[in-house]
Design a protein around this motif. Structure first.
Motif, PDB file in Angstrom:
ATOM      1  N   LYS A   1      -2.276   9.039   2.444  1.00 52.65           N
ATOM      2  CA  LYS A   1      -1.278   8.150   1.865  1.00 52.65           C
ATOM      3  C   LYS A   1      -0.078   8.091   2.799  1.00 52.65           C
ATOM      4  CE  LYS A   1       0.876  11.728  -1.023  1.00 52.65           C
ATOM      5  NZ  LYS A   1       1.280  12.087  -2.402  1.00 52.65           N
ATOM      6  N   GLY A   2       0.637   6.987   2.703  1.00 51.03           N
ATOM      7  CA  GLY A   2       1.765   6.753   3.588  1.00 51.03           C
ATOM      8  C   GLY A   2       1.776   5.302   4.033  1.00 51.03           C
TER       9      GLY A   2
ATOM     10  N   SER B   1      -3.188  -0.717   5.369  1.00 51.51           N
ATOM     11  CA  SER B   1      -4.617  -1.033   5.441  1.00 51.51           C
ATOM     12  C   SER B   1      -5.198  -1.435   4.087  1.00 51.51           C
ATOM     13  CB  SER B   1      -5.388   0.180   5.981  1.00 51.51           C
ATOM     14  OG  SER B   1      -5.241   1.287   5.117  1.00 51.51           O
ATOM     15  N   ARG B   2      -4.369  -1.557   3.056  1.00 53.95           N
ATOM     16  CA  ARG B   2      -4.835  -1.969   1.734  1.00 53.95           C
ATOM     17  C   ARG B   2      -4.212  -3.299   1.348  1.00 53.95           C
ATOM     18  NH1 ARG B   2      -3.442   3.436   0.140  1.00 53.95           N
ATOM     19  NH2 ARG B   2      -1.693   2.524  -1.016  1.00 53.95           N
ATOM     20  N   GLN B   3      -4.897  -4.011   0.446  1.00 51.56           N
ATOM     21  CA  GLN B   3      -4.354  -5.246  -0.085  1.00 51.56           C
ATOM     22  C   GLN B   3      -3.194  -4.946  -1.030  1.00 51.56           C
ATOM     23  OE1 GLN B   3      -7.653  -7.191  -1.996  1.00 51.56           O
ATOM     24  NE2 GLN B   3      -8.271  -8.254  -0.140  1.00 51.56           N
ATOM     25  N   GLY B   4      -2.327  -5.918  -1.175  1.00 48.88           N
ATOM     26  CA  GLY B   4      -1.247  -5.798  -2.137  1.00 48.88           C
ATOM     27  C   GLY B   4      -1.778  -5.847  -3.566  1.00 48.88           C
TER      28      GLY B   4
END
Length: 219
Positions: free
Chosen positions: A197-198, A204-207
Motif C-alpha cells: 500500500k502507498g 496502479s489501481r482504478q479510482g
C-alpha cells in the motif's frame, strides 16, 4: 440529471468500504507469530536421562512450538495457452436450360446458385510470476507424524509505501537444513501473500468511481 449523478456517487461511497472489507477475509491473526509453550515438568522416573530432552542428532534444528524457521522464497510459475481453428465451405450449382422446348424460356443466367462460408478463430494467453526473498516464521504446531505448521509475516516500510509478505504452511522436519532454512517449494499447503500500500499501489489501481461504473457497466 444532477440528482441522478449525486445518487450514484452516494451509492458508490457506500459500496467502497464494503468492497474493501470483502477484499481481505483473513482473520487478523492468520499469520501472527506463535509463542513457545512452557516446558512440561520432567517425569520423576529416577533415571539419568529424563523424558524431555533434545536428541543429539537433531542439532539446533527447529522442532518445537515457537522455534524460528527461515523460508526461502523461490516461487516461479509460467503458463501459456494457445488455440486456433478454421473452417471453410464452398458450394455451386448450375443448370443449363435446353435451347428448344418449353424450358427454353429460361435464360442461362437465371438458373444458377452458389454459396460460401468461412471462419477463422485464434486465441492466446500467457502468464508468468516470480517471487524471491526470505521470510522468517515461527512453528505454530507440531503434529504426531513429525510435520510442523509454520506461519509468519514480514513488514517493509519504504519511502514510497509499505510492503507485506505473509506465509503459512506445513513443513517436514527432514526438509529443514542445519541452519533452519526451508525452500518455499517444500512447504505443503502454502499460503503466500505479497501485498503493498502507498502511492505506488494507489497509482496502479482504478479510482473508486471508475471501479463502480466498471461493475455496473453491461459492456
Amino acid at each position: 440529471m444532477r440528482r441522478r449523478l449525486s445518487k450514484l456517487a452516494m451509492l458508490a461511497l457506500a459500496l467502497v468500504p464494503i468492497a474493501a472489507q470483502a477484499k481481505d477475509k483473513l482473520p487478523p491473526d492468520a499469520f501472527a507469530a506463535s509463542m513457545p509453550l512452557p516446558p512440561p515438568p520432567p517425569p520423576a522416573n529416577g533415571s539419568i536421562f529424563q523424558g524431555a530432552y533434545v536428541p543429539l542428532t537433531s542439532g539446533g534444528r527447529a522442532g518445537f512450538v515457537g522455534d524460528i524457521i527461515t523460508i526461502q522464497l523461490v516461487e516461479r510459475t509460467a503458463a501459456t495457452k494457445s488455440n486456433a481453428a478454421g473452417t471453410q465451405r464452398d458450394g455451386d450449382i448450375g443448370l443449363s436450360p435446353p435451347t428448344t422446348g418449353p424450358l427454353s424460356l429460361f435464360d442461362p443466367s437465371d438458373i444458377g446458385m452458389g454459396g460460401g462460408q468461412q471462419f477463422k478463430g485464434k486465441g492466446e494467453a500467457s502468464q508468468s510470476n516470480a517471487l524471491s526473498g526470505e521470510v522468517s516464521v515461527t512453528v505454530a504446531a507440531v503434529y504426531p507424524n513429525g510435520t510442523m505448521l509454520v506461519k509468519g509475516e514480514k513488514f517493509l516500510t519504504l519511502n514510497r509505501g509499505d510492503e507485506r509478505v505473509q506465509i503459512s504452511g506445513i513443513v517436514r522436519a527432514i526438509d529443514i537444513s542445519p541452519d533452519n532454512r526451508v525452500l518455499s517449494t517444500r512447504v505443503a499447503n502454502a499460503h503466500i501473500r505479497y501485498v503493498g500500500k502507498g502511492e505506488i499501489a494507489r497509482a496502479s489501481r482504478q479510482g473508486w468511481l471508475q471501479r463502480f461504473f466498471s461493475i455496473i457497466s453491461p459492456f
